[in-house]
Design a protein around this motif. Structure first.
Motif, PDB file in Angstrom:
ATOM      1  N   VAL A   1       0.617  -1.381   0.509  1.00 37.72           N
ATOM      2  CA  VAL A   1       0.023  -0.146  -0.182  1.00 37.72           C
ATOM      3  C   VAL A   1       0.719   1.322   0.460  1.00 37.72           C
ATOM      4  CG1 VAL A   1      -1.857  -0.742   0.965  1.00 37.72           C
ATOM      5  CG2 VAL A   1      -0.214  -0.237   2.283  1.00 37.72           C
ATOM      6  N   PRO A   2       0.973   2.460  -0.541  1.00 34.57           N
ATOM      7  CA  PRO A   2       1.216   3.665  -0.695  1.00 34.57           C
ATOM      8  C   PRO A   2       1.589   4.275   0.644  1.00 34.57           C
ATOM      9  CG  PRO A   2      -0.465   3.702  -1.852  1.00 34.57           C
ATOM     10  CD  PRO A   2      -1.273   2.502  -1.446  1.00 34.57           C
ATOM     11  N   SER A   3       2.520   4.240   1.027  1.00 39.47           N
ATOM     12  CA  SER A   3       3.326   5.223   2.677  1.00 39.47           C
ATOM     13  C   SER A   3       4.123   6.456   2.058  1.00 39.47           C
ATOM     14  CB  SER A   3       4.105   3.904   3.143  1.00 39.47           C
ATOM     15  OG  SER A   3       4.251   4.968   4.371  1.00 39.47           O
ATOM     16  N   THR A   4       3.489   8.164   1.917  1.00 42.12           N
ATOM     17  CA  THR A   4       4.316   8.606   1.566  1.00 42.12           C
ATOM     18  C   THR A   4       4.035   9.719   2.331  1.00 42.12           C
ATOM     19  OG1 THR A   4       2.182   9.728   1.003  1.00 42.12           O
ATOM     20  CG2 THR A   4       3.100   8.301  -0.646  1.00 42.12           C
ATOM     21  N   GLU A   5       5.142  10.585   2.600  1.00 45.87           N
ATOM     22  CA  GLU A   5       5.277  11.188   2.777  1.00 45.87           C
ATOM     23  C   GLU A   5       6.150  11.329   4.692  1.00 45.87           C
ATOM     24  OE1 GLU A   5       2.672  14.753   3.228  1.00 45.87           O
ATOM     25  OE2 GLU A   5       2.211  14.334   1.910  1.00 45.87           O
ATOM     26  N   GLU A   6       6.975  10.241   4.747  1.00 46.94           N
ATOM     27  CA  GLU A   6       7.796  10.415   5.955  1.00 46.94           C
ATOM     28  C   GLU A   6       8.747  10.461   5.919  1.00 46.94           C
ATOM     29  OE1 GLU A   6       6.595   4.929   4.721  1.00 46.94           O
ATOM     30  OE2 GLU A   6       8.720   5.380   4.785  1.00 46.94           O
ATOM     31  N   GLN A   7       9.121  11.490   7.142  1.00 46.86           N
ATOM     32  CA  GLN A   7       9.916  11.975   7.759  1.00 46.86           C
ATOM     33  C   GLN A   7      10.894  11.059   7.879  1.00 46.86           C
ATOM     34  OE1 GLN A   7      10.096  15.673   6.590  1.00 46.86           O
ATOM     35  NE2 GLN A   7       7.918  14.454   5.657  1.00 46.86           N
ATOM     36  N   SER A   8      11.521  10.642   7.445  1.00 45.17           N
ATOM     37  CA  SER A   8      13.034   9.389   7.469  1.00 45.17           C
ATOM     38  C   SER A   8      13.878   9.681   6.732  1.00 45.17           C
ATOM     39  CB  SER A   8      12.294   8.159   7.666  1.00 45.17           C
ATOM     40  OG  SER A   8      13.090   7.268   8.013  1.00 45.17           O
ATOM     41  N   PRO A   9      14.890   9.365   7.672  1.00 45.59           N
ATOM     42  CA  PRO A   9      16.692   9.272   6.909  1.00 45.59           C
ATOM     43  C   PRO A   9      16.594   8.787   6.064  1.00 45.59           C
ATOM     44  CG  PRO A   9      17.201   9.278   9.537  1.00 45.59           C
ATOM     45  CD  PRO A   9      15.402   9.290   9.359  1.00 45.59           C
ATOM     46  N   PHE A  10      15.988   7.262   6.236  1.00 52.01           N
ATOM     47  CA  PHE A  10      15.878   6.222   5.242  1.00 52.01           C
ATOM     48  C   PHE A  10      15.144   5.819   4.839  1.00 52.01           C
ATOM     49  CE2 PHE A  10      17.878   5.519   9.617  1.00 52.01           C
ATOM     50  CZ  PHE A  10      18.674   5.852   9.603  1.00 52.01           C
ATOM     51  N   VAL A  11      14.186   7.055   3.724  1.00 50.20           N
ATOM     52  CA  VAL A  11      13.301   7.329   2.294  1.00 50.20           C
ATOM     53  C   VAL A  11      14.120   6.514   1.590  1.00 50.20           C
ATOM     54  CG1 VAL A  11      12.277   7.954   0.793  1.00 50.20           C
ATOM     55  CG2 VAL A  11      11.818   8.536   3.819  1.00 50.20           C
ATOM     56  N   ALA A  12      15.550   7.054   1.355  1.00 49.74           N
ATOM     57  CA  ALA A  12      16.262   6.878   0.789  1.00 49.74           C
ATOM     58  C   ALA A  12      17.651   6.623   0.690  1.00 49.74           C
ATOM     59  CB  ALA A  12      16.574   7.336  -0.976  1.00 49.74           C
ATOM     60  N   TRP A  13      18.813   6.187   0.198  1.00 49.92           N
ATOM     61  CA  TRP A  13      19.882   5.499   0.463  1.00 49.92           C
ATOM     62  C   TRP A  13      21.179   4.913   0.144  1.00 49.92           C
ATOM     63  CZ3 TRP A  13      21.126   0.238   0.432  1.00 49.92           C
ATOM     64  CH2 TRP A  13      20.605  -0.331   0.467  1.00 49.92           C
ATOM     65  N   SER A  14      21.776   5.323  -0.820  1.00 51.20           N
ATOM     66  CA  SER A  14      23.098   4.700  -1.332  1.00 51.20           C
ATOM     67  C   SER A  14      24.328   4.636  -1.274  1.00 51.20           C
ATOM     68  CB  SER A  14      23.186   5.852  -2.583  1.00 51.20           C
ATOM     69  OG  SER A  14      23.326   6.438  -2.189  1.00 51.20           O
ATOM     70  N   PHE A  15      25.427   4.086  -1.570  1.00 58.23           N
ATOM     71  CA  PHE A  15      26.847   3.789  -1.069  1.00 58.23           C
ATOM     72  C   PHE A  15      26.968   3.777  -2.502  1.00 58.23           C
ATOM     73  CE2 PHE A  15      25.169   0.125   0.975  1.00 58.23           C
ATOM     74  CZ  PHE A  15      26.387  -0.337   0.454  1.00 58.23           C
ATOM     75  N   GLU A  16      28.617   3.740  -2.794  1.00 63.57           N
ATOM     76  CA  GLU A  16      29.682   3.114  -3.296  1.00 63.57           C
ATOM     77  C   GLU A  16      30.736   2.167  -2.615  1.00 63.57           C
ATOM     78  OE1 GLU A  16      30.988   6.272  -6.074  1.00 63.57           O
ATOM     79  OE2 GLU A  16      29.605   6.931  -6.251  1.00 63.57           O
ATOM     80  N   LEU A  17      30.771   1.448  -4.054  1.00 65.34           N
ATOM     81  CA  LEU A  17      32.409   0.814  -3.921  1.00 65.34           C
ATOM     82  C   LEU A  17      33.168   0.515  -4.503  1.00 65.34           C
ATOM     83  CD1 LEU A  17      31.182  -2.664  -1.053  1.00 65.34           C
ATOM     84  CD2 LEU A  17      32.004  -0.688  -0.808  1.00 65.34           C
ATOM     85  N   SER A  18      34.120   0.742  -4.792  1.00 66.16           N
ATOM     86  CA  SER A  18      35.361   0.505  -4.896  1.00 66.16           C
ATOM     87  C   SER A  18      35.364  -1.289  -5.826  1.00 66.16           C
ATOM     88  CB  SER A  18      36.494   0.606  -5.677  1.00 66.16           C
ATOM     89  OG  SER A  18      37.078  -0.132  -4.195  1.00 66.16           O
ATOM     90  N   ALA A  19      35.338  -0.945  -7.028  1.00 64.74           N
ATOM     91  CA  ALA A  19      35.947  -3.256  -7.870  1.00 64.74           C
ATOM     92  C   ALA A  19      36.016  -3.618  -6.977  1.00 64.74           C
ATOM     93  CB  ALA A  19      36.273  -3.176  -9.331  1.00 64.74           C
ATOM     94  N   SER A  20      37.315  -4.105  -6.330  1.00 64.36           N
ATOM     95  CA  SER A  20      38.307  -4.669  -5.327  1.00 64.36           C
ATOM     96  C   SER A  20      37.300  -4.530  -4.048  1.00 64.36           C
ATOM     97  CB  SER A  20      39.111  -3.767  -5.195  1.00 64.36           C
ATOM     98  OG  SER A  20      39.632  -2.858  -4.378  1.00 64.36           O
ATOM     99  N   GLU A  21      37.015  -3.178  -3.695  1.00 67.02           N
ATOM    100  CA  GLU A  21      35.845  -4.121  -1.985  1.00 67.02           C
ATOM    101  C   GLU A  21      34.857  -4.423  -2.938  1.00 67.02           C
ATOM    102  OE1 GLU A  21      36.459   0.452  -0.322  1.00 67.02           O
ATOM    103  OE2 GLU A  21      35.210   0.223  -1.456  1.00 67.02           O
ATOM    104  N   MET A  22      34.165  -4.002  -3.778  1.00 69.93           N
ATOM    105  CA  MET A  22      32.997  -5.119  -3.598  1.00 69.93           C
ATOM    106  C   MET A  22      33.338  -6.777  -4.186  1.00 69.93           C
ATOM    107  SD  MET A  22      29.901  -5.496  -4.343  1.00 69.93           S
ATOM    108  CE  MET A  22      29.176  -4.014  -4.720  1.00 69.93           C
TER     109      MET A  22
END
Length: 428
Positions: free
Chosen positions: A191-212
């Protein structure tokens, strides 16, 4: 279970040394600890009313607290007590329902082995004792417990599987789309769950090829060089998202929930990189926060003495924190802030289910597993406490820190020195 010899117990208490254990004493000895009505027991920095039961098992010590139903619910620490009243009420009903559903299925393997109804961690629902409700806004949570007294959600006459988690990326998920072996339920759908005031609605990070490469090798899902990583997304009801990892040793395809668990367990191999840090400087609570994520391969170039040198980076992008099934806690707060009642919040997230009296489905008391498999535990009190081992009193109960040590499947007891409390006022 065979009691300790009285003489040995007396000698141990006089010397404030560990209780001697007879060679033929069986495993599984039990310490009972109680305190007065206005006093607390302190375990791992948290306050509890008790009583406690400490038992010895093959894998270490366990601590179980037995409390009344409302006292258990008042100890739930899942959302900020400053949230809107109806969001708090929705959380209480969800927590009470989850407890009823858990009990309806019988105790878990550890619960049967150790003697508790439900654990105190996020693997069940977070229980933190009496401390939080004694704080500045604890009265608001107590009011929510009282206002919804006895209410749970029922489906076909039985407690619903009232799952909940912190945050979504805008929509919850069908249970079978996260845990494919779970039986679908009409009240656990996206079901829809909108307007959440959370710092974790979207998140991301990067790794180098060797790290991955290191991370996925440690997770046991890739061997040798990684050749490709492909994420397959699905719509509601079409099954879980999956990730195919092709490496020199072959191809592995996992649903994202399973891969999340493996990566989170393996992330300690990159302690300087994982968990990652958000653009705002916040360290994420874990490496992969939810099953809604994808891994992308990005081919980039860097200048190397005037030449464009190709390099590969992996970008992990996700949404939400938790399993995304049932009620979103930040979504409930968003609805409450827009004027929704707790009944409306619960109906939205649980397929139209609304609270009803839960007589016959709720216990009077709840046994909570606070600690499992510990080598030792320390339990403090500022007041006199009652301590007994296999039913025999050990001491008048000096205030201070009592230490219990697991050794060869048995409990050794270290009382505080008489008249010298070990607890300090600033610790509680």
């Amino acid at each position: 279970m065979r009691p300790f010899r009285a003489l040995l117990c007396a000698l141990a208490l006089v010397a404030a040394a560990p209780v001697p254990v007879a060679a033929d004493t069986p495993q599984g000895q039990t310490v009972q600890i109680s305190t007065g009505p206005d006093a607390y027991l302190v375990l791992n920095g948290r306050r509890y009313r008790g009583p406690f039961q400490v038992t010895a098992h093959e894998d270490g010590l366990a601590v179980v607290e037995t409390v009344g139903l409302d006292a258990y619910l008042e100890g739930i620490r899942e959302v900020p007590f400053t949230w809107d009243a109806d969001a708090l009420k929705a959380q209480v009903v969800a927590a009470r329902t989850y407890l009823a559903w858990t009990l309806s299925g019988g105790r878990s393997r550890d619960g049967r082995r150790i003697g508790y109804d439900i654990c105190a961690t996020a693997a069940c629902q977070v229980y933190a004792g009496v401390g939080p409700v004694l704080g500045q806004y604890g009265y608001r949570w107590r009011a929510a417990v009282s206002a919804t007294s006895g209410e749970i959600l029922l489906y076909e006459g039985e407690p619903a599987r009232a799952y909940y988690s912190s945050t979504t990326g805008g929509r919850t998920r069908n249970i079978e789309d996260i845990w494919p072996d779970s039986e679908p339920a009409p009240y656990l759908v996206g079901v829809p769950s909108t307007e959440e005031q959370s710092p974790f609605v979207a998140w991301s990070f990067e790794l180098s090829a060797s790290e991955m490469h290191r991370l996925l090798r440690e997770a046991g899902v890739a061997g040798g060089k990684i050749e490709s990583v492909t994420t397959r997304k699905t719509e509601d009801g079409d099954g879980p998202w999956t990730v195919e990892i092709v490496s020199e040793t072959g191809s592995v395809t996992l649903d994202t929930w399973s891969l999340r668990s493996k990566i989170n367990a393996a992330a300690e191999i990159l302690p300087e990189r994982l968990p990652a840090t958000s653009p705002e400087g916040r360290v994420y609570p874990t490496t992969i926060l939810s099953p809604e994520f994808e891994i992308r391969t990005e081919n980039r170039t860097v200048d190397f003495f005037g030449y464009d040198l190709p390099i590969v980076h992996y970008v992990v992008e996700g949404a939400g924190w938790g399993h995304l099934i049932g009620m979103s806690q930040f979504g409930a707060q968003a609805l409450a802030s827009r004027g929704a009642t707790y009944t409306e919040i619960l109906a939205h997230y649980y397929g139209g289910l609304t609270p009803v009296p839960g007589q016959g489905h709720l216990p009077d008391q709840v046994s909570v597993g606070l600690v499992v498999g510990a080598d030792s535990v320390s339990i403090d009190s500022r007041s006199l406490i009652g301590v007994s081992l296999d039913g025999e009193p050990l001491d008048s109960g000096n205030p201070g820190a009592w230490r219990f040590v697991w050794r060869d499947g048995e409990i050794h007891v270290y009382p505080p020195p008489a008249g010298i409390p070990l607890i300090r006022s600033g610790r509680v």
